[in-house]
Design a protein around this motif. Sequence first.
Motif, PDB file in Angstrom:
ATOM      1  N   MET A 134       0.312   8.269 -10.231  1.00 60.48           N
ATOM      2  CA  MET A 134      -0.432   8.282  -8.732  1.00 60.48           C
ATOM      3  C   MET A 134      -0.845   9.311  -8.212  1.00 60.48           C
ATOM      4  O   MET A 134      -0.582  10.574  -8.645  1.00 60.48           O
ATOM      5  CB  MET A 134       0.736   7.642  -8.006  1.00 60.48           C
ATOM      6  N   ASN A 135      -1.484   9.181  -6.921  1.00 60.16           N
ATOM      7  CA  ASN A 135      -2.013  10.409  -6.314  1.00 60.16           C
ATOM      8  C   ASN A 135      -2.698  11.333  -6.980  1.00 60.16           C
ATOM      9  O   ASN A 135      -2.453  12.660  -7.003  1.00 60.16           O
ATOM     10  CB  ASN A 135      -0.811  11.124  -5.690  1.00 60.16           C
TER      11      ASN A 135
ATOM     12  N   THR B 277      -6.236  13.165  -8.009  1.00 57.60           N
ATOM     13  CA  THR B 277      -7.548  13.593  -7.548  1.00 57.60           C
ATOM     14  C   THR B 277      -8.494  14.119  -8.641  1.00 57.60           C
ATOM     15  O   THR B 277      -9.676  13.771  -8.507  1.00 57.60           O
ATOM     16  CB  THR B 277      -7.497  14.761  -6.411  1.00 57.60           C
TER      17      THR B 277
ATOM     18  N   PRO C  89      -5.214   8.858  -4.351  1.00 56.27           N
ATOM     19  CA  PRO C  89      -4.127   8.622  -3.274  1.00 56.27           C
ATOM     20  C   PRO C  89      -4.592   7.393  -2.224  1.00 56.27           C
ATOM     21  O   PRO C  89      -5.448   7.295  -2.023  1.00 56.27           O
ATOM     22  CB  PRO C  89      -4.329  10.122  -2.370  1.00 56.27           C
TER      23      PRO C  89
ATOM     24  N   ASN D 229      -0.302   6.395   3.120  1.00 57.05           N
ATOM     25  CA  ASN D 229       1.144   5.762   2.891  1.00 57.05           C
ATOM     26  C   ASN D 229       1.196   5.324   4.654  1.00 57.05           C
ATOM     27  O   ASN D 229       2.426   5.368   5.083  1.00 57.05           O
ATOM     28  CB  ASN D 229       2.198   6.487   2.510  1.00 57.05           C
TER      29      ASN D 229
ATOM     30  N   ASN E 261       1.469   1.340  -2.252  1.00 55.96           N
ATOM     31  CA  ASN E 261       2.304   2.682  -2.759  1.00 55.96           C
ATOM     32  C   ASN E 261       3.818   2.320  -3.465  1.00 55.96           C
ATOM     33  O   ASN E 261       4.032   2.971  -4.350  1.00 55.96           O
ATOM     34  CB  ASN E 261       2.348   3.755  -1.795  1.00 55.96           C
TER      35      ASN E 261
ATOM     36  N   ARG F  91       4.551   3.060  -7.144  1.00 56.81           N
ATOM     37  CA  ARG F  91       5.740   3.781  -7.550  1.00 56.81           C
ATOM     38  C   ARG F  91       6.556   2.958  -8.726  1.00 56.81           C
ATOM     39  O   ARG F  91       7.066   3.840  -9.610  1.00 56.81           O
ATOM     40  CB  ARG F  91       6.428   4.060  -6.308  1.00 56.81           C
TER      41      ARG F  91
END
Length: 314
Positions: free
Chosen positions: A237-238, A240, A293, A296, A304, A308
């Motif tokens: 996750m998240n 870039t 991303p 949230n 999310n 997760r």
Amino acid sequence: MTKADPNMVDSVHSAVACLRQGGVVAIPTETVYGLAGDAMNADAVRLIYTVKERPAINPLIAHCADIHMVERIAIVSPIAQRVIDAFCPGPLTLVLPRTQSHMCDMGCAGLDTVAVRIPSHPMAHNIISSLGNPIFAPSANKSGNLSATTADDVKTALHPHDVMVVDGGACPVGLESTIVRITDMGLEILRHGTITKHDLERAVSTPVYENAHAHTDNPIAPGQLSRHYAPNVPLHMNITTPLKNHAYLGFGGWSACHINLSENGILSEAAHNLFASLHALDARGYAAISVAPIPNTGIGIAINDKLRRAATEI
Ligand code: TXA
Ligand code: MG
């Protein structure tokens, strides 16, 4: 449904005939496809657990056609009634005390509560009202894996079981229902969905809070174990800057991606596309899936939360 669509009526008839014989059928709902069986038929409920490879400790959601059907299986308090008036039919599940009924105990995993939902999808609604009984319908995927939002993804997920699939196209919402229960303190969110804490607070003037165990291995909703919604390859996750051999799932401005959940950064569109995009990237043979991303806030909290759980290592 205002005008009868002949194909739809045909599949509704076949689905109901199969359910009446104690079979299971994958049906579209507005959230994700569900693997449906007659909640009053113990053989059908056993078959759901077998096909899904679902642990017996994990109870199912009873899907009802209307409030009268809900009242056959659950005790509807005044506050429950307010929640139902505000959000049902729709992507909301309410955990309520059970009544004495012929509902199969196994579907409630021995609990004295039952999770109820009134789906708004016209095919789901027609199937339940024609059957005349609530249906138990977990998401139509193998336990722990990605949920399915298209008929093709259901067929792949449940292969090699020869399960009838009613094709209703892509599920409009794309994420599972928000699950809430009523406590002395107000409304407790057991699972995030597209009906947000803010939506609940606005509609029902009572405190709304998140269950403290929702992110542990001992959740109140037993299906909310940490590892869930997982593709076959690892998910990160998240991210870039994805690695070269990773599939990249973008959001908003992340243009150099393999699939973008929503080029305009709209969270409801991202929710709608989430599972279908993960299925598609999972099938492409990359070493892993990296996801950009996602803010949230609002529906992003549910997105999310799914990511997760998908990212949790076994
Ligand atoms: O949108 C949805 O809710 C989809 C569609 C098909 O309707 N269904 C769905 O079902 O997501 P499933 O079985 O995948 O997830 C049901 C969740 C599980 O986390 C389960 O533990 C929880 O509901 N649940 C069921 N009965 C419960 C109960 N009595 N108390 C607390 N949690 C319960
Ligand atoms: Mg599920």
